[in-house]
Design a protein around this motif. Structure first.
Motif, PDB file in Angstrom:
ATOM      1  N   LYS A  19       0.812  -1.213   0.000  1.00 55.73           N
ATOM      2  CA  LYS A  19       0.000   0.000   0.000  1.00 55.73           C
ATOM      3  C   LYS A  19       0.850   1.269   0.000  1.00 55.73           C
ATOM      4  N   VAL A  20       0.335   2.265  -0.708  1.00 61.23           N
ATOM      5  CA  VAL A  20       0.992   3.567  -0.777  1.00 61.23           C
ATOM      6  C   VAL A  20       0.058   4.607  -0.166  1.00 61.23           C
ATOM      7  N   PHE A  21       0.575   5.407   0.747  1.00 64.22           N
ATOM      8  CA  PHE A  21      -0.219   6.516   1.292  1.00 64.22           C
ATOM      9  C   PHE A  21      -0.051   7.763   0.421  1.00 64.22           C
ATOM     10  N   VAL A  22      -1.143   8.444   0.165  1.00 63.68           N
ATOM     11  CA  VAL A  22      -1.099   9.736  -0.525  1.00 63.68           C
ATOM     12  C   VAL A  22      -1.671  10.772   0.431  1.00 63.68           C
ATOM     13  N   PHE A  23      -0.939  11.837   0.669  1.00 59.62           N
ATOM     14  CA  PHE A  23      -1.444  12.856   1.596  1.00 59.62           C
ATOM     15  C   PHE A  23      -0.853  14.232   1.302  1.00 59.62           C
ATOM     16  N   GLY A  24      -1.596  15.262   1.745  1.00 59.98           N
ATOM     17  CA  GLY A  24      -1.117  16.644   1.702  1.00 59.98           C
ATOM     18  C   GLY A  24      -0.424  16.999   3.002  1.00 59.98           C
ATOM     19  N   HIS A  25      -0.194  18.288   3.219  1.00 54.81           N
ATOM     20  CA  HIS A  25       0.600  18.734   4.373  1.00 54.81           C
ATOM     21  C   HIS A  25      -0.177  18.685   5.687  1.00 54.81           C
ATOM     22  N   GLN A  26       0.551  18.885   6.763  1.00 55.24           N
ATOM     23  CA  GLN A  26      -0.055  19.040   8.086  1.00 55.24           C
ATOM     24  C   GLN A  26      -1.002  20.239   8.060  1.00 55.24           C
ATOM     25  N   ASN A  27      -1.914  20.285   9.031  1.00 60.48           N
ATOM     26  CA  ASN A  27      -2.938  21.337   9.004  1.00 60.48           C
ATOM     27  C   ASN A  27      -3.553  21.416   7.615  1.00 60.48           C
ATOM     28  N   PRO A  28      -4.107  20.335   7.141  1.00 58.58           N
ATOM     29  CA  PRO A  28      -4.545  20.296   5.741  1.00 58.58           C
ATOM     30  C   PRO A  28      -5.565  21.383   5.412  1.00 58.58           C
ATOM     31  N   ASP A  29      -5.422  21.969   4.237  1.00 61.64           N
ATOM     32  CA  ASP A  29      -6.415  22.900   3.721  1.00 61.64           C
ATOM     33  C   ASP A  29      -7.141  22.226   2.552  1.00 61.64           C
ATOM     34  N   SER A  30      -7.985  22.975   1.879  1.00 61.42           N
ATOM     35  CA  SER A  30      -8.799  22.350   0.832  1.00 61.42           C
ATOM     36  C   SER A  30      -7.947  21.826  -0.322  1.00 61.42           C
ATOM     37  N   ASP A  31      -6.829  22.485  -0.602  1.00 59.98           N
ATOM     38  CA  ASP A  31      -5.982  21.992  -1.689  1.00 59.98           C
ATOM     39  C   ASP A  31      -5.212  20.743  -1.271  1.00 59.98           C
ATOM     40  N   ALA A  32      -4.771  20.703  -0.028  1.00 60.98           N
ATOM     41  CA  ALA A  32      -4.059  19.512   0.472  1.00 60.98           C
ATOM     42  C   ALA A  32      -4.991  18.292   0.404  1.00 60.98           C
ATOM     43  N   ILE A  33      -6.204  18.469   0.867  1.00 56.12           N
ATOM     44  CA  ILE A  33      -7.161  17.346   0.862  1.00 56.12           C
ATOM     45  C   ILE A  33      -7.627  17.049  -0.569  1.00 56.12           C
ATOM     46  N   GLY A  34      -7.969  18.099  -1.302  1.00 56.24           N
ATOM     47  CA  GLY A  34      -8.494  17.904  -2.668  1.00 56.24           C
ATOM     48  C   GLY A  34      -7.476  17.240  -3.579  1.00 56.24           C
ATOM     49  N   SER A  35      -6.236  17.754  -3.556  1.00 57.31           N
ATOM     50  CA  SER A  35      -5.226  17.217  -4.473  1.00 57.31           C
ATOM     51  C   SER A  35      -4.845  15.788  -4.098  1.00 57.31           C
ATOM     52  N   SER A  36      -4.773  15.473  -2.794  1.00 60.27           N
ATOM     53  CA  SER A  36      -4.382  14.115  -2.391  1.00 60.27           C
ATOM     54  C   SER A  36      -5.507  13.125  -2.681  1.00 60.27           C
ATOM     55  N   TYR A  37      -6.732  13.542  -2.406  1.00 56.44           N
ATOM     56  CA  TYR A  37      -7.871  12.661  -2.694  1.00 56.44           C
ATOM     57  C   TYR A  37      -7.914  12.345  -4.196  1.00 56.44           C
ATOM     58  N   ALA A  38      -7.759  13.391  -4.996  1.00 60.49           N
ATOM     59  CA  ALA A  38      -7.827  13.226  -6.450  1.00 60.49           C
ATOM     60  C   ALA A  38      -6.645  12.417  -6.969  1.00 60.49           C
ATOM     61  N   TYR A  39      -5.459  12.651  -6.406  1.00 63.24           N
ATOM     62  CA  TYR A  39      -4.294  11.939  -6.912  1.00 63.24           C
ATOM     63  C   TYR A  39      -4.343  10.456  -6.564  1.00 63.24           C
ATOM     64  N   ALA A  40      -4.838  10.144  -5.363  1.00 64.75           N
ATOM     65  CA  ALA A  40      -4.933   8.730  -4.969  1.00 64.75           C
ATOM     66  C   ALA A  40      -5.842   7.973  -5.947  1.00 64.75           C
ATOM     67  N   TYR A  41      -6.935   8.606  -6.317  1.00 64.47           N
ATOM     68  CA  TYR A  41      -7.854   7.976  -7.282  1.00 64.47           C
ATOM     69  C   TYR A  41      -7.150   7.773  -8.629  1.00 64.47           C
ATOM     70  N   LEU A  42      -6.448   8.806  -9.079  1.00 60.84           N
ATOM     71  CA  LEU A  42      -5.728   8.718 -10.355  1.00 60.84           C
ATOM     72  C   LEU A  42      -4.672   7.616 -10.310  1.00 60.84           C
ATOM     73  N   ALA A  43      -3.962   7.525  -9.198  1.00 63.73           N
ATOM     74  CA  ALA A  43      -2.902   6.517  -9.068  1.00 63.73           C
ATOM     75  C   ALA A  43      -3.492   5.106  -9.112  1.00 63.73           C
ATOM     76  N   ARG A  44      -4.690   4.947  -8.566  1.00 64.22           N
ATOM     77  CA  ARG A  44      -5.345   3.635  -8.640  1.00 64.22           C
ATOM     78  C   ARG A  44      -5.797   3.345 -10.067  1.00 64.22           C
ATOM     79  N   GLN A  45      -6.419   4.331 -10.696  1.00 66.98           N
ATOM     80  CA  GLN A  45      -6.986   4.130 -12.029  1.00 66.98           C
ATOM     81  C   GLN A  45      -5.909   4.014 -13.108  1.00 66.98           C
ATOM     82  N   ALA A  46      -4.967   4.951 -13.079  1.00 70.18           N
ATOM     83  CA  ALA A  46      -4.033   5.043 -14.206  1.00 70.18           C
ATOM     84  C   ALA A  46      -2.756   4.253 -13.977  1.00 70.18           C
TER      85      ALA A  46
END
Lengths: 311, 311
Positions: free
Chosen positions: A3-30
């Motif tokens: 398993k690989v963890f994908v995450f944004g920075h500490q004190n996550p903001d909307s871009d940290a959460i949004g980009s990591s959520y989206a990238y994890a999906y892409l990494a699974r799909q692509a």
């Protein structure tokens, strides 16, 4: 495959959460990775609004990769180790998608890095969906859009890149929202500071930078009225002093950002106030001063502090 | 618009020259930059063969950007500052295209970074030509192909990525050469060591790494017969000792790589030979030992040394 963890920075903001959520999906799909999105903290109120709006559960919070049996990680929206997971130096960094400067980052092996000087990490992840021909689910478009709106204050920050408005337009369409209307609603959701203690307030969106040997904390809060926040100056200063003492910050710089008029009041306390004043060419009065047109920590605050601390 | 320098690492090899030459052309064509390829040293014999074969003049050699009136640079095939231009800390790094680990690299501002763990920086640049829809001129295809062949020893090194054979095939077609035939000719051009002094030989392809506070020099030479090089051991050791003393290297590790059989003899001298022996689980005999199957500094030598020095 492990398993690989994908995450944004500490004190996550909307871009940290949004980009990591989206990238994890892409990494699974692509890329066929067993990628799980996690977060290094609970979502703030703005991000909670976005997650709720698009019906997405917040990523589970972890503080260590090794403790979860994970040895490989992908970082989004950050690269500096002090902003990352606690055991970042003991795991393999397989990839980074980011839009910040590079510092305090080192690997033993070659890796994937995709950095662009654009408005949000989500903008880059969205481009990677296109390059890989992966369809963007509606809720993921919504989270990436939220990341872009949040980081650029609805495309008004100087960090906004020429390509970002087109990205925002496309993501709004995919997410099925009106860009302006949703954007203002999202940003306003993040300005509800009354319910926060001073300790919480100074930690909503805060990052530590090592400037010429000093640990400088730079925090930012969004508001629709700077005076609402300044009215709480006394308790905020007490919280800052306690936090600096507990964490060894030499200086604490709080940006109180007016999202409607795109200005900031700077409240600063620490051992290097001469350097802070020189950075912005202003005089602190009762520990604060107005910084006209400043909304971006990354472009209008950190480089100026870096230069001043190195002078 | 002000001029941007594009260059590979010091002691340039075929990938450093090929990727920087190709990227500068792409930056002019696709991004409208006033990009000039320069080099941080004269081409080695292998690279000179490639340049001559495809009728390209060697990039001019510079040692400082500022001295040439240039404030902005793009790095290819490296990121570590000690492998870069002398005034790298005083200029703006606008972009990096690389396939190495990241270390000793820091910027004040966000930038473009495109790193992939593939066989050569040229492989990445070639992908960027495709993404940007820019046609690859024949001679540039030839230089990128030479970079890929050189770095992967004709696709035999473990650094070769699954995608690299297809890249090599396409580049060979664009360059109008037979991959195997041209590849062997290119590699052999780099094994002509007889004409080199020992001082030159240990500097053909050498990089410095900071390992746990030690400056470790790791050099590599290609040959078709390891014994030809070992026959010169005495003068090579004298050159290594002089170079270490002059440059403050704690240790000097020379890989003598047999390009036909894909093995290396390691010749090592310095203060931390226990760590070098532990890294490769061998015993040095008269300062050298055989490392079966090792051809890649990046994958089979530097990570092992890093781990051993940090243990």
């Amino acid at each position: 495959m492990s398993k690989v963890f994908v995450f944004g920075h500490q004190n996550p903001d909307s871009d940290a959460i949004g980009s990591s959520y989206a990238y994890a999906y892409l990494a699974r799909q692509a890329h066929g990775l067993d990628a799980e999105v996690v977060a290094l903290g609970e979502p703030n109120e703005e991000t909670a609004f976005a997650l709720n709006y698009f019906g997405v559960e917040a990523p589970r919070v972890v503080t260590s990769a090794k403790a979860e049996g994970v040895d490989t990680v992908i970082l989004t929206d950050h690269n500096e180790f002090q902003q990352s997971i606690s055991d970042i130096k003991e795991v393999e960094v397989m990839g980074v998608v980011d839009h910040h400067r590079v510092a305090n980052f080192e690997t033993a092996n070659p890796l994937f890095m995709r950095l662009e000087p654009v408005g949000s990490a989500s903008s880059i992840v969205y481009r990677m969906y296109k390059e890989n021909g992966v369809e963007v689910p509606k809720e993921i478009a919504g989270l990436m859009l939220s990341g872009l709106i949040s980081d650029t204050l609805l495309l008004k920050s100087p960090t906004t890149h020429a390509t970002d408005s087109q990205v925002a337009k496309e993501l709004a369409e995919l997410a099925g929202v009106d860009l302006e209307e949703y954007g203002l609603e999202l940003l306003k959701a993040g300005t509800n500071l009354a319910s926060k203690s001073a300790e919480e307030l100074i930690d909503i969106d805060a990052k530590t930078f090592e400037l010429n040997g000093n640990n400088v904390r730079v925090a930012q809060v969004n508001t629709v009225d700077i005076n609402d926040v300044l009215a709480r100056q006394e308790e905020i200063e007490a919280a800052i002093e306690a936090s600096s003492q507990a964490n060894g910050y030499s200086d604490f710089v709080l940006m109180i950002t007016d999202i409607l008029n795109s200005n900031s009041e700077i409240l600063a306390i620490g051992s290097n106030m001469d350097k802070v004043e020189a950075a912005f060419n202003f005089k602190l009065d009762n520990n604060h001063a107005f910084l006209e047109g400043a909304v971006s920590r990354k472009k209008q605050v950190v480089p100026q502090l870096t230069e001043s601390f190195n002078a």
